[in-house]
Write a protein that holds these residues in place. Sequence first.
Motif, PDB file in Angstrom:
ATOM      1  N   GLY A 149       0.780  -1.236   0.000  1.00 44.64           N
ATOM      2  CA  GLY A 149       0.000   0.000   0.000  1.00 44.64           C
ATOM      3  C   GLY A 149       0.803   1.273   0.000  1.00 44.64           C
ATOM      4  N   HIS A 263      -1.434  -4.009   2.757  1.00 42.80           N
ATOM      5  CA  HIS A 263      -1.525  -5.012   1.682  1.00 42.80           C
ATOM      6  C   HIS A 263      -0.287  -5.909   1.664  1.00 42.80           C
ATOM      7  N   TYR A 330      -1.545   3.222  -3.054  1.00 37.62           N
ATOM      8  CA  TYR A 330      -2.853   2.980  -2.432  1.00 37.62           C
ATOM      9  C   TYR A 330      -3.050   3.850  -1.188  1.00 37.62           C
ATOM     10  N   GLU A 334      -6.120   6.413  -0.854  1.00 41.30           N
ATOM     11  CA  GLU A 334      -7.286   5.931  -0.113  1.00 41.30           C
ATOM     12  C   GLU A 334      -7.245   6.193   1.382  1.00 41.30           C
TER      13      GLU A 334
END
Length: 432
Positions: A149, A263, A330, A334
């Motif tokens: 991420g 992640h 990411y 996010e």
Amino acid sequence: MKKINVITLGCSKNTVDSEHLMARLAAAGYEVVFDSDRTDAKTVVINTCGFIGDAKQESIDMILRAAAAKQAGKIERLFVIGCLSERYADDLRTEIPEVDAYFGARTWDGVVRALEASGEPELATERLLTTPKHYAYLKISEGCNWMCGYCAIPLIRGPHVSVPMETLEEEARKLAARGVRELIVIAQDTTYYGIDLYGRRMLAELLRRLCRIDGIEWIRLHYAYPAAFPDDVIEVMASEPKICKYLDIPFQHISDAQLASMHRRHTKAEAMELIRRLRGAIPDLALRTTLLVGYPGETEEDFAELMEFVREVRFERLGVFAYSEEEGTYSARELHDDVPDAVKQERVERIMALQNGISLENNSRRVGRTERVLIGSRQGDFYVGRTQYDSPEVDQEILIPADGRRLMRGRFYNVRIESAADYDLYGSVIGR
């Protein structure tokens, strides 16, 4: 003879890229210097890093200094390559137009043509080493498929691409013939090696083949991703005497909530089981890891769990970094960067204070042991070397009083460890 200065910033993977480029330049008739302040080199190439904020700023500062030198007439041509220009080429062309051309990190064709370097295929395994001649990095693949991420590497370097095994063997044999005794195997994820070429992970087979090369005495493994760690790699590390009992395996965190948000594709339980398997099979293994603190959403409970992880595992080598938001990832898209910088820095310092004590205790237990040491340099009244448990540049060293005797750089000696500090050892040579 044409002179060219190649300046390399960033990681050891960049170092290998520059060494390959410099071999092509030398074959084309250039006199190549590297990381030099020489003003008689009228062409300068800067291989940049674009990974995190501090590294990007270092690259930008270097480009600006070179651009100013070009404006002052000290250099004639300036080229920028590597990760920063892969990511920000359009912005850089606008902001620093003094650079003759920007090239990325995924292909060397453009810069090779621009510099009129040799494009001969047989040069693919040639390098002009910038490390001390007794060790070299061997980059076995490019790019990464994991998409963690926080990480921009897949955006910069692209997906995982393995180097064919025969090519790596040829490169390693050439390095050995030039006096390299230690190969440091690197990639974004070394354990993923071969899956794109051979349909399965082939790192263990590659390591076995490298062990058969005459002249290579140490093989060291860096940057092994924890998820789905291959059992056969553990087996080959335990059985092959040339493979250093050392593994760089970046866990990043241990809280399941943080691992999921990052992640990272493994859990705390899986990480602990892997460590158990590694240390069970290789009892004297030195584990090196890197940790990331201050990732979005990291709570005090998450951080306390990370501290307990460090306390329990007692890593022989450890580095810790504060989270830096990287555009396009990411976490930047996010998640909200909600941990204050002061808290991030405090967490870095708390982990390193804990690790300092662990390192001293680990080192103190080695006092009285005799270990094989590779000599790297002499500094003042001491020779400086490393054991198999220490990688160059990032790990500790062993200091040996000169005491009127001459030790050869790049040679191995048996050294008895006499005393220990938190990040250094002191010893004396046994025998001749």
